[in-house]
Design a protein around this motif. Structure first.
Motif, PDB file in Angstrom:
ATOM      1  N   MET A 131      -7.857  -6.092  -1.929  1.00  0.00           N
ATOM      2  CA  MET A 131      -8.266  -6.988  -0.837  1.00  0.00           C
ATOM      3  C   MET A 131      -7.043  -7.485  -0.069  1.00  0.00           C
ATOM      4  SD  MET A 131     -11.214  -8.852  -3.117  1.00  0.00           S
ATOM      5  CE  MET A 131     -11.694 -10.138  -1.991  1.00  0.00           C
ATOM      6  N   VAL A 132      -5.961  -7.752  -0.787  1.00  0.00           N
ATOM      7  CA  VAL A 132      -4.729  -8.194  -0.122  1.00  0.00           C
ATOM      8  C   VAL A 132      -4.205  -7.100   0.803  1.00  0.00           C
ATOM      9  CG1 VAL A 132      -2.298  -8.770  -0.515  1.00  0.00           C
ATOM     10  CG2 VAL A 132      -4.060  -9.803  -1.943  1.00  0.00           C
ATOM     11  N   ILE A 133      -4.199  -5.880   0.290  1.00  0.00           N
ATOM     12  CA  ILE A 133      -3.681  -4.751   1.071  1.00  0.00           C
ATOM     13  C   ILE A 133      -4.520  -4.535   2.335  1.00  0.00           C
ATOM     14  CG2 ILE A 133      -3.405  -2.237   1.004  1.00  0.00           C
ATOM     15  CD1 ILE A 133      -1.223  -3.818  -0.431  1.00  0.00           C
ATOM     16  N   VAL A 134      -5.836  -4.668   2.191  1.00  0.00           N
ATOM     17  CA  VAL A 134      -6.706  -4.523   3.359  1.00  0.00           C
ATOM     18  C   VAL A 134      -6.411  -5.639   4.355  1.00  0.00           C
ATOM     19  CG1 VAL A 134      -9.100  -4.648   4.151  1.00  0.00           C
ATOM     20  CG2 VAL A 134      -8.538  -3.317   2.121  1.00  0.00           C
ATOM     21  N   ARG A 135      -6.267  -6.880   3.845  1.00  0.00           N
ATOM     22  CA  ARG A 135      -5.994  -8.035   4.703  1.00  0.00           C
ATOM     23  C   ARG A 135      -4.691  -7.839   5.471  1.00  0.00           C
ATOM     24  NH1 ARG A 135      -8.297 -12.991   3.409  1.00  0.00           N
ATOM     25  NH2 ARG A 135      -9.873 -11.625   2.552  1.00  0.00           N
ATOM     26  N   LEU A 136      -3.695  -7.251   4.813  1.00  0.00           N
ATOM     27  CA  LEU A 136      -2.398  -7.029   5.459  1.00  0.00           C
ATOM     28  C   LEU A 136      -2.415  -5.758   6.312  1.00  0.00           C
ATOM     29  CD1 LEU A 136       0.040  -7.827   2.479  1.00  0.00           C
ATOM     30  CD2 LEU A 136      -0.524  -9.300   4.419  1.00  0.00           C
ATOM     31  N   ASP A 137      -3.577  -5.086   6.349  1.00  0.00           N
ATOM     32  CA  ASP A 137      -3.718  -3.868   7.138  1.00  0.00           C
ATOM     33  C   ASP A 137      -2.747  -2.778   6.666  1.00  0.00           C
ATOM     34  OD1 ASP A 137      -5.229  -2.578   8.872  1.00  0.00           O
ATOM     35  OD2 ASP A 137      -4.224  -3.261  10.698  1.00  0.00           O
ATOM     36  N   LEU A 138      -2.553  -2.698   5.371  1.00  0.00           N
ATOM     37  CA  LEU A 138      -1.608  -1.726   4.829  1.00  0.00           C
ATOM     38  C   LEU A 138      -2.298  -0.568   4.120  1.00  0.00           C
ATOM     39  CD1 LEU A 138       1.129  -4.054   3.310  1.00  0.00           C
ATOM     40  CD2 LEU A 138       1.296  -2.637   5.343  1.00  0.00           C
ATOM     41  N   LEU A 142       2.337   3.853   2.912  1.00  0.00           N
ATOM     42  CA  LEU A 142       3.212   3.855   1.737  1.00  0.00           C
ATOM     43  C   LEU A 142       3.561   2.451   1.242  1.00  0.00           C
ATOM     44  CD1 LEU A 142       5.599   6.892   2.264  1.00  0.00           C
ATOM     45  CD2 LEU A 142       3.393   6.758   1.123  1.00  0.00           C
ATOM     46  N   PRO A 143       3.779   1.463   2.152  1.00  0.00           N
ATOM     47  CA  PRO A 143       4.064   0.111   1.627  1.00  0.00           C
ATOM     48  C   PRO A 143       2.981  -0.416   0.685  1.00  0.00           C
ATOM     49  CG  PRO A 143       4.596   0.211   3.934  1.00  0.00           C
ATOM     50  CD  PRO A 143       3.953   1.532   3.601  1.00  0.00           C
ATOM     51  N   SER A 144       1.733   0.024   0.884  1.00  0.00           N
ATOM     52  CA  SER A 144       0.679  -0.449  -0.024  1.00  0.00           C
ATOM     53  C   SER A 144       0.962  -0.005  -1.457  1.00  0.00           C
ATOM     54  CB  SER A 144      -0.685   0.068   0.425  1.00  0.00           C
ATOM     55  OG  SER A 144      -0.796   1.454   0.155  1.00  0.00           O
ATOM     56  N   VAL A 145       1.645   1.115  -1.627  1.00  0.00           N
ATOM     57  CA  VAL A 145       1.977   1.585  -2.973  1.00  0.00           C
ATOM     58  C   VAL A 145       3.316   1.010  -3.426  1.00  0.00           C
ATOM     59  CG1 VAL A 145       2.265   3.621  -4.422  1.00  0.00           C
ATOM     60  CG2 VAL A 145       0.736   3.712  -2.476  1.00  0.00           C
ATOM     61  N   ILE A 146       4.217   0.819  -2.468  1.00  0.00           N
ATOM     62  CA  ILE A 146       5.571   0.363  -2.828  1.00  0.00           C
ATOM     63  C   ILE A 146       5.575  -1.121  -3.208  1.00  0.00           C
ATOM     64  CG2 ILE A 146       7.889  -0.042  -1.925  1.00  0.00           C
ATOM     65  CD1 ILE A 146       7.499   2.497  -0.218  1.00  0.00           C
ATOM     66  N   LEU A 147       4.997  -1.965  -2.353  1.00  0.00           N
ATOM     67  CA  LEU A 147       5.117  -3.420  -2.526  1.00  0.00           C
ATOM     68  C   LEU A 147       4.713  -3.919  -3.915  1.00  0.00           C
ATOM     69  CD1 LEU A 147       4.049  -4.920   0.923  1.00  0.00           C
ATOM     70  CD2 LEU A 147       6.211  -5.274  -0.281  1.00  0.00           C
ATOM     71  N   PRO A 148       3.540  -3.534  -4.427  1.00  0.00           N
ATOM     72  CA  PRO A 148       3.165  -4.094  -5.733  1.00  0.00           C
ATOM     73  C   PRO A 148       4.044  -3.607  -6.877  1.00  0.00           C
ATOM     74  CG  PRO A 148       1.266  -3.188  -4.579  1.00  0.00           C
ATOM     75  CD  PRO A 148       2.476  -2.717  -3.847  1.00  0.00           C
ATOM     76  N   SER A 149       4.788  -2.511  -6.664  1.00  0.00           N
ATOM     77  CA  SER A 149       5.579  -1.967  -7.767  1.00  0.00           C
ATOM     78  C   SER A 149       7.050  -2.343  -7.697  1.00  0.00           C
ATOM     79  CB  SER A 149       5.464  -0.433  -7.774  1.00  0.00           C
ATOM     80  OG  SER A 149       4.119  -0.045  -7.813  1.00  0.00           O
TER      81      SER A 149
ATOM     82  N   GLN B  60     -16.437  -2.465   2.170  1.00  0.00           N
ATOM     83  CA  GLN B  60     -16.187  -2.320   3.606  1.00  0.00           C
ATOM     84  C   GLN B  60     -15.880  -3.647   4.273  1.00  0.00           C
ATOM     85  OE1 GLN B  60     -18.898  -1.593   1.955  1.00  0.00           O
ATOM     86  NE2 GLN B  60     -19.735   0.432   2.426  1.00  0.00           N
ATOM     87  N   THR B  61     -16.316  -4.766   3.669  1.00  0.00           N
ATOM     88  CA  THR B  61     -16.122  -6.081   4.290  1.00  0.00           C
ATOM     89  C   THR B  61     -15.482  -7.008   3.273  1.00  0.00           C
ATOM     90  OG1 THR B  61     -18.358  -6.631   3.591  1.00  0.00           O
ATOM     91  CG2 THR B  61     -18.084  -5.900   5.860  1.00  0.00           C
TER      92      THR B  61
END
Lengths: 278, 313
Positions: A131-138, A142-149, B60-61
């Motif tokens: 949910m955080v990654i979606v919120r940040l539009d990531l 690749l940052p979606s995989v890099i940041l948490p690790s 999706q939401t």
């Protein structure tokens, strides 16, 4: 870890027979990957399988590269693994030094929290993380995989254990007496002493990141995959061509195996070291 | 210890009080890169999972969360597939962990002999650990193929009938367990080996003087000396088995864990709820149940270990 010179046990031929058998069992899937990746799908789907490598290796590798964008995936995996390794090694050395050699309020508590979370699988946090990654539009980047690790509790603990022994208190104290700032002490005293530990942590982190599966599968699509995500989509065709799947597997495994072939003894040493003191 | 004496350093310089305060805060600066990211991407998601599990959230939401209380949990407990996944996680966990650790113990014992080529063997044992879940599973799925798999071919050569390693419940769970065992046996053997090398050689010598056979030495010197290491590997393997995911996902390539969910694990069930059925809230409930399960298993392990210690001494 050096072999125990006082080890009282001497191995006879039987020990070698058992160990060679085990080695062959461990090695066979690698050999089979090569065999299957160098044959045609028709040869693999026959009543009597061929047990030796065939002539189709380059053709199958070409097909795998084409089908699952494995070339891009290799580059993605390299970027992710290298960035994560740099982040983990640096942040772990900084924090490990503080935990090993500095006194400050809350040290025991913070270290306890770090060690305790090592026991909790990160998998259990994937839903909010997603949910955080979606919120940040990531999502699907690749940052979606890099940041948490980028940081690892294990890494901090590993470097702390290493520095407690490898860095004499007197060296740090001498730096203080000379009036050096902590950052200066870190750069010219801690880093050189920490280097062997950092190398081992770096290798372990690189391998683990390269091989990571669960989170990349969740965060990335097959449009922008790491190698492991690409392998997943390669294996999931309607009727996957087994020789091409195996060619992809070979490509995805080879880089880590090469690293392992060169640095195997150090990796073995690092794992055993982490184990004893863990 | 000596480090704390920073305050005792001569403070004649007027700039010192400021420097001293900076010095006191500096350790936190060293921790900051780790703890900031750790809090954001490690701790927060872990705790927030519990909150999410009390809401309806769709894939999706994700910005819309409706409070549903314990509904995700009650649905979970009423879902036969959840219980199926729980059972499979348990059986696959036992089948993959118990033989694996026993073999690792045996191999470590052999690797501890004074041997020519010992470092070659150690590296060879660890090779499977260097492969990914995805690669290992794809290879084993091929080897375990029903019609043209090598393993069934070998069975045929020795006159046995082929096994359906994918559709059969026990057969498929054995197949998934084989992947786990192959990847982790060598790793655990090295951990045991490290523990064995910490056992003083004199113990073996005096045991030998007392006339103990090698097997008795192994039982009465090696295993007791290794107990903390064994507890460690059991806990780590249990946690690993509880969240098994990649192997069952790729074994046949679907999130259901086989046609009749015969090898669907909790990890895979979580993924199916969230990313096949889009119910993130329910998936979070699964995650929280897995977390509780791990806590219970860890406490159980600790209790058993503590009791063993007491009866020994």
């Amino acid at each position: 870890m050096r072999p125990n010179p006082r080890s009282p046990l001497h191995g006879g031929p039987l020990v070698h027979v058992v160990l060679i058998t085990a080695t062959l069992v461990f090695a066979f899937p690698f050999y089979w990957t090569l065999v299957a990746a160098s044959r045609s799908n028709a040869e693999l789907s026959s009543a009597s399988p061929s047990l030796t490598p065939g002539p189709n290796l380059l053709h199958n590798i070409g097909a795998a590269l084409e089908q699952a964008a494995i070339g891009d995936a290799l580059l993605n995996s390299l970027i992710v693994a290298a960035t994560v390794t740099a982040g983990v090694v640096l942040s772990s050395t900084l924090a490990g030094f503080a935990f090993a050699k500095l006194r400050f309020r809350g040290r025991g508590l913070l270290l306890a929290v770090t060690v305790a979370t090592m026991m909790i699988p990160p998998q259990l946090g994937v839903i909010p993380l997603f949910m955080v990654i979606v919120r940040l539009d990531l999502q699907n980047t690749l940052p979606s995989v890099i940041l948490p690790s980028l940081v690892s509790a294990f890494g901090v603990f590993f470097m702390r254990q290493y520095l407690v022994q490898a860095l004499p208190d007197e060296l740090v104290e001498a730096g203080r007496v000379d009036g050096a700032s902590l950052l200066r002490i870190f750069r010219s005293i801690v880093l050189p002493a920490a280097r062997p530990g950092m190398a081992v942590l770096g290798m372990l982190t690189f391998m683990a990141t390269w091989n990571d599966f669960f989170w990349p599968v969740v965060a990335l699509s097959s449009q922008n995959p790491t190698v492991q995500v690409a392998l997943k989509s390669l294996g999931q065709g309607y009727v996957p061509d087994q020789s091409i799947v195996m060619a992809g597997t070979l490509i995805g495994t080879l880089p880590v195996l090469l690293v392992f072939g060169v640095l195997g003894r150090q990796i073995v040493g690092g794992i055993m070291q982490g184990a004893v003191k863990g | 210890m000596a480090i704390t004496s920073a305050a005792r350093l001569p403070a004649a310089d007027p700039a010192k009080p400021r420097a001293r305060r900076a010095g006191r805060l500096a350790p936190y600066g060293f921790l900051a890169p780790f703890f900031v990211l750790f809090a954001a991407f490690g701790l927060f998601p872990l705790l927030y999972t519990a909150y999410v599990s009390l809401h309806r959230v769709e894939l999706q939401t994700t910005d819309r969360m409706d409070w549903v209380g314990a509904q995700n949990y009650t649905r979970l407990l009423a879902d036969p597939f959840f219980w199926n996944a729980l059972r499979n996680t348990f059986t696959i966990g036992v089948v993959s962990t118990v033989p694996q650790l026993l073999m690792a113990l045996g191999l470590a014992h052999l690797l501890n002999y004074r041997l020519r080529g010992r470092s070659f063997y150690r590296v060879a044992m660890l090779m499977p650990y260097a492969t990914s879940v995805a690669a290992a599973t794809l290879v084993f799925a091929q080897l375990f193929g029903r019609d043209y798999g090598l393993i069934n071919w070998v069975l045929g050569q020795v006159g046995l009938s082929p096994v359906d390693w994918q559709a059969g419940t026990w057969a498929s769970q054995f197949g998934v367990s084989a992947i786990v065992t192959w990847r982790w046996t060598g790793y655990n053997a090295l951990i045991y080996l490290a523990g064995m090398q910490a056992i003083p050689g004199e113990l073996y010598e005096s045991a030998a003087v007392d006339g103990a056979s090698r097997w008795q030495q192994f039982r009465h010197v090696t295993v007791p000396g290794l107990r903390p290491t064994i507890v460690f590997t059991v806990v780590v393997s249990t946690i690993g088995a509880t969240q098994l995911f990649g192997e069952p996902l790729l074994y046949e390539g679907n999130a259901g864990g086989g046609i009749s969910h015969q090898y669907q694990t909790l990890g895979l069930y979580l993924y199916e709820q969230g990313w096949s059925f889009f119910h993130l809230g329910r998936a979070a409930a699964v995650a929280w149940v897995m977390f509780l399960l791990i806590v219970v298993l860890a406490l159980l392990n600790a209790a058993i270990a503590a009791r063993r210690n007491r009866t020994d001494r």
